[in-house]
Design a protein around this motif. Structure first.
Motif, mmCIF file in Angstrom:
data_model
loop_
_atom_site.group_PDB
_atom_site.id
_atom_site.type_symbol
_atom_site.label_atom_id
_atom_site.label_comp_id
_atom_site.label_asym_id
_atom_site.label_seq_id
_atom_site.Cartn_x
_atom_site.Cartn_y
_atom_site.Cartn_z
ATOM 1 N N TRP A 58 0.985 3.491 -3.299
ATOM 2 C CA TRP A 58 0.487 2.144 -3.564
ATOM 3 C C TRP A 58 -0.346 1.656 -2.387
ATOM 4 O O TRP A 58 -1.426 1.100 -2.547
ATOM 5 C CB TRP A 58 1.691 1.242 -3.821
ATOM 6 C CG TRP A 58 1.422 -0.221 -3.921
ATOM 7 C CD1 TRP A 58 0.514 -0.837 -4.724
ATOM 8 C CD2 TRP A 58 2.108 -1.264 -3.208
ATOM 9 N NE1 TRP A 58 0.581 -2.205 -4.563
ATOM 10 C CE2 TRP A 58 1.563 -2.487 -3.637
ATOM 11 C CE3 TRP A 58 3.146 -1.276 -2.280
ATOM 12 C CZ2 TRP A 58 1.998 -3.706 -3.139
ATOM 13 C CZ3 TRP A 58 3.593 -2.486 -1.790
ATOM 14 C CH2 TRP A 58 3.021 -3.690 -2.211
ATOM 15 N N LYS A 59 0.166 1.890 -1.188
ATOM 16 C CA LYS A 59 -0.542 1.528 0.030
ATOM 17 C C LYS A 59 -0.258 2.576 1.108
ATOM 18 O O LYS A 59 0.804 3.210 1.105
ATOM 19 C CB LYS A 59 -0.113 0.151 0.550
ATOM 20 C CG LYS A 59 -0.478 -1.009 -0.375
ATOM 21 C CD LYS A 59 -0.025 -2.344 0.206
ATOM 22 C CE LYS A 59 -0.336 -3.490 -0.754
ATOM 23 N NZ LYS A 59 -1.800 -3.697 -0.898
ATOM 24 N N ASP A 108 -1.543 -4.782 4.216
ATOM 25 C CA ASP A 108 -2.928 -4.348 4.065
ATOM 26 C C ASP A 108 -3.394 -3.495 5.238
ATOM 27 O O ASP A 108 -4.569 -3.122 5.322
ATOM 28 C CB ASP A 108 -3.862 -5.547 3.881
ATOM 29 C CG ASP A 108 -3.893 -6.472 5.102
ATOM 30 O OD1 ASP A 108 -3.223 -6.170 6.112
ATOM 31 O OD2 ASP A 108 -4.586 -7.518 5.035
#
Length: 459
Positions: A58-59, A108
């Motif tokens: 996902w990240k 992020d």
């Protein structure tokens, strides 16, 4: 006749001495019966992985190489309701450890803050690092708490700035654990420890509550385990083979220590398998590192069942096989050659249900990945997920990871999105990147903590 008789005596003596010498030098014989798995016995190398569904991260968070450490914990440290990722290093000096640096990242990949002296520490992982995310003061916001060299340090989670510190004894920085020793509204006492011998308990203000050395006469666990075994609102501490009262006094000592020769090792992992109405009805699953034993004990320290003959390490508990009554246990067997590392699936009664042989099973996790209420087995090194019959049902892609893997791959569960569904964190050790996998189908778990939770541990 005398000469012959004398010769016979000498020969007999030589035979006896030779037998005794052989017995002393010969390796310890296996006394436990060899178990055969009832349901499955599989080897990952024999599995066709080409057709297995690929699961993409996902990240991905790339860690600052100057600060990167393989102790990875997750939690909301800046109070914005979203998870951040922490990476910590520690110093190792003759098996005495203390935390020397921490970095914090937003999901992020934005660097939030840095703290400490990374140049004196190490990236690779060998044991718990004394760095946790926790709302220690109960104000609704998490702090970052760590055991530095002879100091307990509290950092502002949003900025990494040091709020306060208080002194702890030399070498008392192996790990830290929060426990409710005073019957307060939340666990605000902290335990610190040396590697194997002594534990100290402090209040939030830094007041020493008690200390115990070699509780019950035996070595301590890698991570002391708080558990309210009698339901009085205060935590007892499973310190090793001894359960301590909230005031540090001895509550009980594990049964059959001499019978099972447990003194040659120490308590490695402990999990609450079942909380009963009384201590006698409660169950704890434990492994005894170095003593080659694991099993289930009741809340009074008496064995319900035990298995021996292997170096059992970490335990996960959950509903893995839909047709086997109750919950099951998975446990890895360490100190095996690469490629011959077993992971066992056991019933609540201690029956060996299944075995997965993999490259390295040391890091594993149970998680409901498919939303059917059944938990699947994740093995970090294999980057794969398995069902309750040992079938590989998914493969987690870690982009940029060199093949074949020559470093250890870690996996942990953590609630990363705020939806009360546990997700997965993968990373290598030494760490350079952190891979986050969102659990899209899993069921919500009431009361699950955001992040990796209080008292995160490798054990």
């Amino acid at each position: 006749m005398l000469f012959t008789h004398t010769c016979r005596i000498v020969i007999i003596q030589m035979v006896v001495i030779s037998f005794i010498t052989f017995a002393q030098e010969a390796p310890k014989m296996e006394t436990e019966p060899k178990l055969s798995p009832r349901l499955f016995d599989v080897n990952v190398k024999d599995m066709p992985t080409e057709t297995v569904p690929r699961i993409m991260p996902w990240k991905i968070i790339e860690l600052d190489s100057a600060y990167a450490g393989s102790w990875i914990v997750a939690g909301d440290v800046d109070g914005d309701g979203e998870v951040e990722i922490l990476s910590a290093r520690n110093v190792d000096q003759n098996d005495v450890h203390y935390t020397c640096s921490v970095i914090a990242y937003k999901l992020d990949g934005t660097l939030l803050w840095r703290w400490g002296q990374p140049e004196i520490g190490r990236n690779p992982l060998h044991h718990d690092v004394a760095c946790q995310i926790y709302d220690w003061d109960g104000d609704g916001r998490n702090e970052v708490i760590l055991a530095a060299n002879e100091s307990l340090v509290e950092l502002d989670g949003a900025t990494g700035q040091e709020w306060r510190r208080f002194p702890i004894p030399p070498a008392a920085s192996d790990c830290l654990v929060f426990a409710n020793l005073l019957g307060s509204s939340h666990p605000n006492a902290v335990l610190v420890k040396t590697r194997y011998s002594q534990i100290w308990a402090y209040s939030y203000s830094g007041k020493l509550l008690w200390t115990v050395e070699n509780p019950g006469g035996f070595r301590i666990a890698h991570q002391p385990r708080p558990v309210d075994i009698d339901g009085d609102g205060k935590d007892e501490i499973l310190a090793g083979y001894a359960l301590l009262n909230p005031d540090g006094s001895l509550h009980w000592l594990l049964a059959d220590i001499e019978t099972y020769q447990l003194a040659q090792g120490h308590l490695d992992c402990a999990r609450l398998f079942e909380r009963g109405k009384t201590a006698a009805e409660s169950r704890l699953a434990i492994t005894c590192c170095g003593a080659d034993r694991m099993g289930l004990v009741d809340g009074n320290g008496h064995w319900i069942w035990s298995l021996g003959g292997h170096h059992f390490e970490s335990i996960d508990i959950g509903k893995v096989h839909p047709d086997i009554p109750g919950r099951q246990i998975i446990v890895d067997i360490d100190h095996q050659p690469r490629g011959k590392s077993p992971l066992w699936l056991l019933s609540a009664e201690g029956e060996l249900l299944g075995q997965i042989i993999a490259d390295r099973c040391r890091r594993h996790q149970l998680i409901d990945w498919f939303g059917n209420g059944i938990q699947s087995i994740v093995i970090g090194q294999e980057r794969a997920i398995f069902d309750g019959m040992g079938n590989m049902v998914g493969f987690f892609e870690l982009p940029g990871l060199a093949e074949p893997v020559k470093i250890n791959v870690q996996v942990y569960a953590a609630e990363l999105t705020g939806d009360s569904i546990p997700d997965l964190i993968f990373h290598t050790a030494p760490a350079s990147s952190v891979y986050l996998f969102k659990n899209a189908k899993g069921r919500k778990i009431e009361g699950v903590e955001l992040g990796s939770g209080k008292n995160f541990t490798l054990y």
